[in-house]
Design an enzyme around this catalytic site. Structure first.
Site, PDB file in Angstrom:
ATOM      1  N   HIS A  17     137.969 153.925 101.533  1.00  0.00           N
ATOM      2  CA  HIS A  17     137.683 154.835 100.425  1.00  0.00           C
ATOM      3  C   HIS A  17     138.926 155.029  99.562  1.00  0.00           C
ATOM      4  O   HIS A  17     138.860 154.971  98.332  1.00  0.00           O
ATOM      5  CB  HIS A  17     137.243 156.214 100.940  1.00  0.00           C
ATOM      6  CG  HIS A  17     135.942 156.239 101.654  1.00  0.00           C
ATOM      7  ND1 HIS A  17     135.814 156.810 102.898  1.00  0.00           N
ATOM      8  CD2 HIS A  17     134.713 155.781 101.323  1.00  0.00           C
ATOM      9  CE1 HIS A  17     134.550 156.726 103.289  1.00  0.00           C
ATOM     10  NE2 HIS A  17     133.865 156.092 102.365  1.00  0.00           N
ATOM     11  N   LYS A  41     122.503 163.638 107.599  1.00  0.00           N
ATOM     12  CA  LYS A  41     123.573 163.280 108.531  1.00  0.00           C
ATOM     13  C   LYS A  41     123.941 164.500 109.372  1.00  0.00           C
ATOM     14  O   LYS A  41     124.438 165.500 108.858  1.00  0.00           O
ATOM     15  CB  LYS A  41     124.811 162.767 107.781  1.00  0.00           C
ATOM     16  CG  LYS A  41     124.585 161.408 107.151  1.00  0.00           C
ATOM     17  CD  LYS A  41     125.870 160.853 106.578  1.00  0.00           C
ATOM     18  CE  LYS A  41     125.640 159.470 105.986  1.00  0.00           C
ATOM     19  NZ  LYS A  41     126.866 158.899 105.430  1.00  0.00           N
ATOM     20  N   ARG A  90     131.136 146.714 100.616  1.00  0.00           N
ATOM     21  CA  ARG A  90     131.903 146.044 101.660  1.00  0.00           C
ATOM     22  C   ARG A  90     131.250 144.746 102.076  1.00  0.00           C
ATOM     23  O   ARG A  90     131.906 143.767 102.349  1.00  0.00           O
ATOM     24  CB  ARG A  90     132.038 146.959 102.886  1.00  0.00           C
ATOM     25  CG  ARG A  90     132.867 148.198 102.642  1.00  0.00           C
ATOM     26  CD  ARG A  90     132.744 149.165 103.792  1.00  0.00           C
ATOM     27  NE  ARG A  90     131.333 149.550 103.890  1.00  0.00           N
ATOM     28  CZ  ARG A  90     130.702 149.818 105.019  1.00  0.00           C
ATOM     29  NH1 ARG A  90     131.326 149.773 106.162  1.00  0.00           N
ATOM     30  NH2 ARG A  90     129.432 150.155 105.021  1.00  0.00           N
ATOM     31  N   SER A 128     132.834 154.770 107.753  1.00  0.00           N
ATOM     32  CA  SER A 128     132.949 156.115 108.332  1.00  0.00           C
ATOM     33  C   SER A 128     132.171 156.214 109.638  1.00  0.00           C
ATOM     34  O   SER A 128     132.624 156.841 110.594  1.00  0.00           O
ATOM     35  CB  SER A 128     132.440 157.162 107.342  1.00  0.00           C
ATOM     36  OG  SER A 128     133.263 157.230 106.216  1.00  0.00           O
TER      37      SER A 128
END
Length: 161
Positions: A17, A41, A90, A128
């Site tokens: 990040h 989440k 990514r 993460s």
């Protein structure tokens, strides 16, 4: 003045990040790291804690602001007068999900563009989710996050024990 909003939960903010924010800070006049609440989440640290950590990690970048938001992303982008939504890619797997988001955001406001940036290759495998998993088993996450983030995660896990 070109302003980009980089949204996410940043749970936690990783070196990947940070790399994207540094890259964006060279391309835009103002970069807003917008930390949102994701009700899907579980076990997410308080938004204020994630904002505080991101501010500390990104303090060296003068044209970067970190704040929270709890609205529809497009509404937040409009409120802040931004032109661009910044997203990180990514892997090819990321692209499929991100492409859906682009379509929805364009349907909501065709004047707001989405731009993708990729992190440096040596950071492209960091997520993460994986950092949280490694930390939950007591693994060393120091290569993947800023030292302040690693310490905060250690403290959070210790308080849950």
């Amino acid at each position: 003045m070109k302003t980009a909003v980089y949204p996410g939960t940043f749970n936690p903010i990783t070196n990947g990040h940070t790399d994207l924010v540094q890259r964006a800070s060279k391309l835009f006049d103002h970069v807003i790291v917008a930390i949102g609440v994701n009700k899907q989440k579980a076990n997410t640290p308080a938004t204020e804690k994630r904002v505080d950590l991101a501010r500390k990690v990104l303090a060296h970048l003068d044209n970067v602001e970190v704040c929270s938001f709890d609205t529809l992303l497009i509404d937040f982008v409009r409120q802040r007068g931004a032109d661009v939504i910044l997203r990180g890619l990514r892997t090819v797997a990321d692209f499929e999900y991100e492409f859906q988001l682009v379509g929805m955001n364009r349907a909501l406001d065709p004047d707001i563009e989405t731009i993708f940036l990729a992190p440096d290759e040596h950071l492209s495998y960091i997520s993460s989710t994986l950092v949280r998993e490694i930390a939950s088993y007591g693994g060393d996450i120091s290569r993947f996050v800023h030292p302040l983030v690693a310490e905060a995660m250690r403290e959070q896990l210790a308080s849950q024990s």
